[in-house]
Design an enzyme around this catalytic site. Structure first.
Site, mmCIF file in Angstrom:
data_model
loop_
_atom_site.group_PDB
_atom_site.id
_atom_site.type_symbol
_atom_site.label_atom_id
_atom_site.label_comp_id
_atom_site.label_asym_id
_atom_site.label_seq_id
_atom_site.Cartn_x
_atom_site.Cartn_y
_atom_site.Cartn_z
ATOM 1 N N ASP A 115 0.809 -1.216 0.000
ATOM 2 C CA ASP A 115 0.000 0.000 0.000
ATOM 3 C C ASP A 115 0.843 1.268 0.000
ATOM 4 O OD1 ASP A 115 -2.390 -1.399 0.004
ATOM 5 O OD2 ASP A 115 -2.549 -1.428 2.191
ATOM 6 N N ARG A 165 -2.794 -5.805 -11.932
ATOM 7 C CA ARG A 165 -1.727 -6.800 -12.070
ATOM 8 C C ARG A 165 -2.285 -8.209 -12.034
ATOM 9 N NH1 ARG A 165 -0.182 -10.775 -8.676
ATOM 10 N NH2 ARG A 165 -0.321 -9.369 -6.907
#
Length: 324
Positions: A115, A165
Site C-alpha cells: 500500500d 496486475r
C-alpha cells in the site's frame, strides 16, 4: 506471481534522534514526553489485526513503554464505487496516516508494504519490516463452484479483483474468463461473492485471508494499480529478484530474473555511509554495502525490462485503462 510484499512495515519520521537513533521508537524511558507511543493504522479489521500484531511485538521488546493505537479511515477506504486505478490519486491507503504523522498526531504508522507509494514523503522512512507472510494470491470461489479451479470454470465466468496486475496475469493464463473490478475490505468482498451471483470467484491476497483466519476459503494459490509484479528470494548470500510487466489483456508480457551477492560483513566502526537511506528504508542492522547492492539490483532489473519494451507495454496499459 506474488504480491510486491505481504509484510507489515513501520513508517516513521527519519530525522528525530540523530545518527544511530531508532526511527520507530521515541528516545527516553517513558515514551514521548512521558506519554504513550501513538501507533497509526487504518480502521479496517484486517489493518487492525496487522497493527495489533506489530504492537504486541513492540510491547515484548519494550515492556516499559506504553502504546496507543490510533485508527482512521483513508481515501481508499471511503471511495468504494470506483476502481483503484481510476481514482487518479497516489497514497490511497496511506495519505491520511502520513498527514497525521507529519502533524505529530501519531508517532509511527503500520502499513502493508504493497500500500505504500513508490516514493515516500520527504523526511519519512521505513524503520522496520516484519517477517513476510505468504506472498501468494489466492482464489476464493463462490459456494456453487466449491472444488473447482479457474481452468474448470465455464466460458465467460466473471472473476472479481481490484488489481490490474492480478487481472493481467490471469487473463494471459485463462483467456476464457472475464474480469471485473470489485472494491471493499475483505469482509465486504466475501459478502458480495457469497450472497450474490455477480462473481464466480474473486482474487485476494493469501496473507490477508490467513490473518483473518479464513484460510479455509482459499480454493487455489497463484502496486496493484498497474500491471507490474516483483518477487524476491534470499538464499546463501545471493539475492534473486524477478520482475514482470503485463498488458491489460495478458497477451503481452516481459519477465526477467537477476541476482547479486548481498553477503557483506558488518562494520564494527561507524563509517560515512551509516545514515544513508536506500529507497526510504532505514536498516541499521544490514550492512550499507548489502543495501546498496540490493538497490542497484532493482535499478538494473528495471533498466533491463525497459530495454526490452516494458515502457511501451505499460504506456498502452495506462491508455487502455483511462478509456475504460
Amino acid at each position: 506471481m506474488a504480491e510486491p510484499a505481504a509484510a507489515a512495515a513501520g513508517l516513521g519520521r527519519a530525522e528525530p534522534g540523530g545518527a544511530g537513533a531508532d526511527p520507530l521508537l521515541p528516545q527516553g524511558e517513558n515514551g514521548v514526553d512521558g506519554r504513550a507511543i501513538r501507533v497509526g493504522t487504518r480502521r479496517s479489521q484486517l489493518a487492525r489485526i496487522q497493527t495489533d500484531s506489530v504492537v504486541m511485538m513492540l510491547r515484548e521488546l519494550y515492556p516499559d513503554l506504553c502504546f496507543e493505537i490510533v485508527a482512521m479511515s483513508t481515501t481508499g477506504d471511503k471511495i468504494l464505487d470506483t476502481a483503484l486505478s481510476k481514482i487518479g490519486e497516489k497514497s490511497l491507503f496511506t495519505k491520511e496516516l502520513e498527514t497525521a504523522l507529519e502533524r505529530n498526531e501519531v508517532d509511527l504508522v503500520v502499513h502493508s508494504l504493497k500500500d505504500l507509494p513508490t516514493c515516500l514523503p520527504p523526511g519519512f522512512t521505513i524503520g522496520a519490516v516484519c517477517k513476510r507472510e505468504n506472498p501468494l494470491d489466492a482464489v476464493v470461489f463462490h459456494p456453487k463452484n466449491c472444488g473447482k479451479t479457474l481452468s474448470l470454470l465455464p466460458e465467460k465466468s466473471v472473476i472479481g479483483t481490484s488489481s490490474l496486475r492480478r487481472a493481467a496475469q490471469l487473463k494471459k493464463k485463462f483467456p476464457h474468463l472475464e474480469f471485473r473490478d470489485i472494491r471493499g475490505n475483505l469482509n465486504t468482498r466475501l459478502k458480495k461473492l457469497d450472497e450474490k451471483e455477480d462473481f464466480s470467484a474473486i482474487i485476494l491476497a493469501a496473507a490477508g485471508l490467513k490473518r483473518m483466519g479464513w484460510e479455509n476459503r482459499i480454493g487455489q494459490e497463484g502496486g496493484c494499480s498497474i500491471p507490474v509484479a516483483v518477487n524476491t528470494l534470499l538464499k546463501d548470500g545471493q539475492l534473486y529478484l524477478t520482475g514482470a510487466v503485463y498488458s491489460l489483456d495478458g497477451s503481452d508480457s516481459l519477465k526477467e530474473t537477476m541476482q547479486t551477492s548481498v553477503s557483506y560483513p558488518h562494520q564494527n566502526e561507524d563509517g560515512p555511509n551509516d545514515d544513508v537511506q536506500h529507497v526510504g528504508i532505514t536498516a541499521k542492522n544490514v550492512p550499507g554495502q548489502a543495501q546498496e547492492a540490493a538497490e542497484n539490483l532493482g535499478v538494473e532489473l528495471a533498466s533491463l525490462l525497459l530495454s526490452k519494451g516494458a515502457k511501451h507495454i505499460l504506456s498502452v496499459a495506462r491508455q487502455l485503462n483511462d478509456t475504460r
